[in-house]
Design a protein around this motif. Structure first.
Motif, PDB file in Angstrom:
ATOM      1  N   ALA A 263      -5.066   4.813  -5.607  1.00 28.46           N
ATOM      2  CA  ALA A 263      -4.910   5.303  -4.239  1.00 28.46           C
ATOM      3  C   ALA A 263      -3.443   5.404  -3.850  1.00 28.46           C
ATOM      4  N   CYS A 264      -2.651   4.413  -4.214  1.00 34.81           N
ATOM      5  CA  CYS A 264      -1.223   4.426  -3.858  1.00 34.81           C
ATOM      6  C   CYS A 264      -0.469   5.496  -4.635  1.00 34.81           C
ATOM      7  N   ALA A 265      -0.900   5.771  -5.858  1.00 34.14           N
ATOM      8  CA  ALA A 265      -0.246   6.812  -6.648  1.00 34.14           C
ATOM      9  C   ALA A 265      -0.602   8.208  -6.143  1.00 34.14           C
ATOM     10  N   GLY A 266      -1.784   8.356  -5.532  1.00 35.01           N
ATOM     11  CA  GLY A 266      -2.228   9.677  -5.105  1.00 35.01           C
ATOM     12  C   GLY A 266      -1.617  10.169  -3.816  1.00 35.01           C
ATOM     13  N   ALA A 267      -1.009   9.278  -3.039  1.00 36.38           N
ATOM     14  CA  ALA A 267      -0.478   9.666  -1.724  1.00 36.38           C
ATOM     15  C   ALA A 267       0.872  10.345  -1.865  1.00 36.38           C
ATOM     16  N   ALA A 286     -11.793  -5.165   0.685  1.00 34.20           N
ATOM     17  CA  ALA A 286     -12.840  -5.559  -0.260  1.00 34.20           C
ATOM     18  C   ALA A 286     -12.339  -6.549  -1.300  1.00 34.20           C
ATOM     19  N   GLY A 287     -11.071  -6.930  -1.214  1.00 39.66           N
ATOM     20  CA  GLY A 287     -10.551  -7.954  -2.125  1.00 39.66           C
ATOM     21  C   GLY A 287      -9.638  -7.454  -3.210  1.00 39.66           C
ATOM     22  N   ALA A 288      -9.187  -6.210  -3.136  1.00 42.86           N
ATOM     23  CA  ALA A 288      -8.263  -5.703  -4.161  1.00 42.86           C
ATOM     24  C   ALA A 288      -6.949  -6.485  -4.108  1.00 42.86           C
ATOM     25  N   ASP A 289      -6.425  -6.837  -5.281  1.00 43.88           N
ATOM     26  CA  ASP A 289      -5.187  -7.615  -5.376  1.00 43.88           C
ATOM     27  C   ASP A 289      -4.002  -6.667  -5.513  1.00 43.88           C
ATOM     28  N   PRO A 290      -3.108  -6.606  -4.519  1.00 45.34           N
ATOM     29  CA  PRO A 290      -1.971  -5.673  -4.597  1.00 45.34           C
ATOM     30  C   PRO A 290      -0.932  -6.077  -5.633  1.00 45.34           C
ATOM     31  N   ARG A 291      -1.066  -7.257  -6.215  1.00 43.44           N
ATOM     32  CA  ARG A 291      -0.107  -7.694  -7.236  1.00 43.44           C
ATOM     33  C   ARG A 291      -0.534  -7.298  -8.645  1.00 43.44           C
ATOM     34  N   THR A 292      -1.738  -6.760  -8.785  1.00 39.80           N
ATOM     35  CA  THR A 292      -2.233  -6.376 -10.104  1.00 39.80           C
ATOM     36  C   THR A 292      -1.479  -5.151 -10.602  1.00 39.80           C
ATOM     37  N   ALA A 293      -0.872  -5.280 -11.781  1.00 34.39           N
ATOM     38  CA  ALA A 293      -0.077  -4.185 -12.354  1.00 34.39           C
ATOM     39  C   ALA A 293      -0.793  -3.607 -13.560  1.00 34.39           C
ATOM     40  N   GLY A 294      -0.462  -2.364 -13.885  1.00 33.63           N
ATOM     41  CA  GLY A 294      -0.991  -1.728 -15.078  1.00 33.63           C
ATOM     42  C   GLY A 294      -0.239  -2.190 -16.315  1.00 33.63           C
ATOM     43  N   ARG A 295      -0.491  -1.498 -17.417  1.00 35.56           N
ATOM     44  CA  ARG A 295       0.132  -1.904 -18.677  1.00 35.56           C
ATOM     45  C   ARG A 295       1.652  -1.776 -18.645  1.00 35.56           C
ATOM     46  N   PRO A 300       0.824  -1.403  -7.340  1.00 40.98           N
ATOM     47  CA  PRO A 300       0.570  -0.448  -6.261  1.00 40.98           C
ATOM     48  C   PRO A 300       1.792  -0.252  -5.359  1.00 40.98           C
ATOM     49  N   LEU A 301       2.578  -1.301  -5.129  1.00 48.27           N
ATOM     50  CA  LEU A 301       3.764  -1.169  -4.278  1.00 48.27           C
ATOM     51  C   LEU A 301       4.807  -0.270  -4.919  1.00 48.27           C
ATOM     52  N   HIS A 302       4.949  -0.309  -6.237  1.00 49.98           N
ATOM     53  CA  HIS A 302       5.848   0.623  -6.923  1.00 49.98           C
ATOM     54  C   HIS A 302       5.430   2.066  -6.621  1.00 49.98           C
ATOM     55  N   ASN A 303       4.120   2.331  -6.701  1.00 49.22           N
ATOM     56  CA  ASN A 303       3.635   3.688  -6.460  1.00 49.22           C
ATOM     57  C   ASN A 303       3.817   4.108  -5.009  1.00 49.22           C
ATOM     58  N   ALA A 304       3.547   3.199  -4.079  1.00 51.39           N
ATOM     59  CA  ALA A 304       3.709   3.532  -2.658  1.00 51.39           C
ATOM     60  C   ALA A 304       5.164   3.844  -2.343  1.00 51.39           C
ATOM     61  N   CYS A 305       6.085   3.085  -2.924  1.00 52.08           N
ATOM     62  CA  CYS A 305       7.511   3.336  -2.688  1.00 52.08           C
ATOM     63  C   CYS A 305       7.966   4.619  -3.370  1.00 52.08           C
ATOM     64  N   ALA A 306       7.428   4.901  -4.536  1.00 48.62           N
ATOM     65  CA  ALA A 306       7.782   6.138  -5.235  1.00 48.62           C
ATOM     66  C   ALA A 306       7.296   7.358  -4.468  1.00 48.62           C
ATOM     67  N   ASN A 307       6.264   7.190  -3.631  1.00 47.41           N
ATOM     68  CA  ASN A 307       5.776   8.276  -2.774  1.00 47.41           C
ATOM     69  C   ASN A 307       6.336   8.197  -1.363  1.00 47.41           C
ATOM     70  N   CYS A 308       7.212   7.233  -1.119  1.00 43.09           N
ATOM     71  CA  CYS A 308       7.874   7.057   0.179  1.00 43.09           C
ATOM     72  C   CYS A 308       6.856   6.944   1.307  1.00 43.09           C
ATOM     73  N   ILE A 312       1.518   2.621   3.805  1.00 51.44           N
ATOM     74  CA  ILE A 312       0.833   2.002   2.671  1.00 51.44           C
ATOM     75  C   ILE A 312       1.649   0.831   2.147  1.00 51.44           C
ATOM     76  N   ALA A 313       2.981   0.989   2.061  1.00 57.76           N
ATOM     77  CA  ALA A 313       3.841  -0.111   1.608  1.00 57.76           C
ATOM     78  C   ALA A 313       3.693  -1.319   2.526  1.00 57.76           C
ATOM     79  N   HIS A 314       3.646  -1.061   3.841  1.00 58.13           N
ATOM     80  CA  HIS A 314       3.488  -2.157   4.794  1.00 58.13           C
ATOM     81  C   HIS A 314       2.154  -2.860   4.598  1.00 58.13           C
ATOM     82  N   ALA A 315       1.075  -2.092   4.423  1.00 56.02           N
ATOM     83  CA  ALA A 315      -0.249  -2.695   4.227  1.00 56.02           C
ATOM     84  C   ALA A 315      -0.279  -3.564   2.975  1.00 56.02           C
ATOM     85  N   LEU A 316       0.352  -3.088   1.908  1.00 58.68           N
ATOM     86  CA  LEU A 316       0.395  -3.866   0.663  1.00 58.68           C
ATOM     87  C   LEU A 316       1.181  -5.160   0.848  1.00 58.68           C
ATOM     88  N   LEU A 317       2.317  -5.071   1.518  1.00 61.86           N
ATOM     89  CA  LEU A 317       3.136  -6.267   1.750  1.00 61.86           C
ATOM     90  C   LEU A 317       2.400  -7.266   2.627  1.00 61.86           C
TER      91      LEU A 317
END
Length: 466
Positions: A263-267, A286-295, A300-308, A312-317
Motif C-alpha cells: 500500500a505504501c509503495a503504491g501511493a 488490523a495489526g500490520a507491523d510497520p517495522r516489517t521489512a522486505g528482503r 513501509p516508511l521507506h516507501n512512503a517517504c520515497a513517494n513523499c 501515510i508517513a505520519h500514520a506509520l510513525l
C-alpha cells in the motif's frame, strides 16, 4: 395442384424456418425462466474440482471446433443475443475455440533485428461474453452446456468476469460449477487476484460469500495474496472486505513484503494518496507491523517517504515505525525522501521531513542538502536540524535565479550563517529536541506554551534562519 394447397417461394420458406427457430428459442427461454422462478433460494457454494484436476489448463480435443471468423467473435463480444442464437444453432459452437492471429514484433537473434511474426491467441465464446459482462449471453451459453472451467488461452471465463468487474457473470459461472480458486496459466492468478478495480468489489464479495474462494490464495509467480493486490491498488473497500473474511495481514510475498508495504509503495500520485492512506490505516488497525521489512530491508516508511506521502508517513510513525531504519543500501527514510524532493516540490516534502525529525530521525548528512534546494521549505527544515549551518558553497550556486529572488530571506540568512554559531534561541531548541528524542512530537504538544513557540520547537518553516 390441389385447391387446398399453394406454392411457397424459397424466400417464404426461409422466413417460416427462421420464425419457427425463434419460436423454439423463445419456448426454451421461457422454460428456463420458469425453472429459475421456482428456485429463488440463494445459490449454494459452487462445487469444488478435485485437487488433482485443479489448475490444469483445458486442452482442446480433436473434435473441438475452431472458429477464426471475426464476425462470430464480435457477436459474443457485443452480446447481441439474436445473433448469438443464430450462431448457436450449430451446437459445436458452444465450446468452440475462438482463435485470432495477431502480428507482433519479435526479436530475431539470428538476424539481429526486430521482425513481424504471427501469434495465435485462443479464447472461447464464454470468455468473450463474460469479459464484456453480457450476462444474458453467458447464461445462454451455460444453459446450452458451455464448460464453465474451460481455459483456452490460459484463463477461464471467471477470470475474465472478475477482471472486468461483472458480478452477475461471476454469479452465473459459480452457480454452474466454476472453480473460484483456479489459477490462470499465464501468471498464476486466482480470480480473486483479478478483483483489482473499484468496480470489482461485488465480484470479490460473490467469490468469497457464494463461491467460497480462498481469501489467502497465493499467485504462482509473485506469491501475492489478494490482500497484497488490493493494497497495492489502494482499494480500501476491498481491503476491508478481505480483512473481514480473515485475510492474513502479515502475509509476505516472494520479496518478503507485506500488504502494508504494498500500500505504501503504491501511493505514487498525490491525487490518489487519500485512498492509499485509507488502505494503510485499515491494515494498521488490523495489526500490520510497520517495522516489517522486505528482503532488501525496505520498510513501509521507506516507501512512503520515497513517494513523499506525509499523511501515510505520519500514520506509520504513530504506529511505531522506526524513523532511522536503514535498508540494505544503507538508506534511511530521510535519505529516500531527499532523493525525491526534486520530483515532488509541490507535495510539501517539508512536512515529511518534519514528521521524521520530530519522531527521532537523525539529521541527514550535509552532502544531501544539494538534493533539496528546489524546495526551500524543506531546505529550511533540514538546516534547522543542525546546530551549525553546513557550508553552502556546494549547492547555493545551483539554485535557480527565480527561487533566489522568491525566497531571498532564507537563502541570504543561510549564506550569512554558514559555518557561523547559531543564536542561543536555536541552540536551546536543539538541546530540548535532543533531550526529548523520539518523543519530541508528543512531549512538545503537551507543553503549556504558545502555539507559535510549539511550532518553532517542531521545526515549522518561517522563511529564514535564526
Amino acid at each position: 395442384m390441389s385447391k387446398d394447397t399453394f406454392a411457397f417461394s424459397s424466400a417464404s420458406l426461409r422466413s417460416l424456418r427462421l420464425e419457427q427457430q425463434l419460436q423454439d428459442w423463445e419456448d426454451a427461454r421461457r422454460a428456463l425462466a420458469h425453472r429459475r422462478t421456482l428456485t429463488r433460494a440463494p445459490l449454494p457454494p459452487a462445487p469444488r474440482m478435485p485437487d488433482h484436476r485443479r489448475n490444469q489448463q483445458a486442452t482442446p480435443t480433436r473434435t473441438q471446433q475452431c472458429c477464426r471468423d471475426p464476425a462470430v467473435h464480435n457477436t459474443f463480444l457485443s452480446g447481441d443475443i439474436t445473433r448469438v442464437y443464430a450462431v448457436l444453432q450449430d451446437p459445436s459452437m458452444v465450446n468452440a475455440l475462438m482463435e485470432t492471429v495477431q502480428e507482433e514484433m519479435v526479436w530475431a537473434p539470428e538476424m539481429g533485428m526486430w521482425t513481424m511474426a504471427s501469434k495465435a491467441k485462443q479464447t472461447s465464446a464464454l470468455r468473450l461474453a463474460a469479459g464484456r459482462g453480457h450476462a444474458a449471453c453467458v447464461e445462454e451459453l451455460l444453459f446450452r452446456g458451455a464448460e464453465a472451467d474451460a481455459s483456452p488461452g490460459g484463463s477461464t471465463a471467471l477470470h475474465d468476469a472478475c477482471a472486468g468487474g461483472h458480478a452477475a457473470c461471476v454469479q452465473l459461472l459459480l452457480a454452474h460449477g466454476a472453480d473460484p480458486d483456479r489459477l490462470a496459466a499465464a501468471d498464476g492468478s486466482a480470480p480473486l487476484h483479478l478483483c483489482r478495480t473499484p468496480q470489482s468489489l461485488e465480484c470479490a464479495r460473490v467469490l468469497l460469500e457464494v463461491g467460497g474462494a480462498s481469501v489467502n490464495a497465493r499467485s504462482r509467480d509473485g506469491e501475492l495474496t489478494p490482500l497484497h493486490v488490493a493494497a497495492r491498488r489502494g482499494l480500501e473497500e476491498h481491503v476491508a472486505l478481505l480483512l473481514s473474511r480473515g485475510a492474513d495481514v502479515s502475509a509476505r510475498n516472494r520479496e518478503g513484503e507485506t500488504p502494508l508495504n504494498a500500500a505504501c509503495a503504491g501511493a505514487e500520485r498525490p491525487a490518489e494518496s487519500a485512498r492509499y492512506l485509507g488502505a494503510a490505516r485499515r491494515l494498521l488497525a488490523a495489526g500490520a507491523d510497520p517495522r516489517t521489512a522486505g528482503r532488501k530491508r525496505h520498510t513501509p516508511l521507506h516507501n512512503a517517504c520515497a513517494n513523499c506521502s506525509a499523511p501515510i508517513a505520519h500514520a506509520l510513525l504513530q504506529h511505531g515505525a522506526s524513523a532511522n531504519a536503514a535498508n540494505c543500501a544503507g538508506y534511511t527514510p530521510m535519505d529516500c525522501l531527499l532523493q525525491v524532493v526534486e520530483d515532488f516540490p509541490d507535495q510539501q516534502p517539508e512536512e515529511v521531513a518534519r514528521w521524521l525529525l520530530n519522531y527521532g530521525a537523525q539529521p541527514a548528512s550535509p552532502k544531501m542538502l544539494k538534493l533539496c534546494y528546489l524546495s526551500p521549505p524543506t531546505l529550511e527544515v533540514m538546516l534547522n536540524s543542525y546546530t551549525v549551518v553546513p557550508p553552502c558553497e556546494d549547492w547555493i550556486g545551483s539554485v535557480p535565479e527565480e527561487l533566489l529572488k522568491e525566497h531571498a530571506p532564507l537563502f541570504e540568512s543561510a549564506w550569512l550563517t554558514s559555518g557561523q554559531p547559531r543564536t542561543l534561541q536555536h541552540l536551546c531548541r536543539c538541546a530540548l529536541r535532543r533531550h526529548l528524542g523520539a518523543l519530541c512530537h508528543s512531549a512538545v504538544a503537551e507543553l503549556d506554551i504558545p502555539s507559535s513557540l510549539r511550532e518553532y520547537l517542531l521545526l515549522a518553516p518561517e522563511g529564514r534562519l535564526h
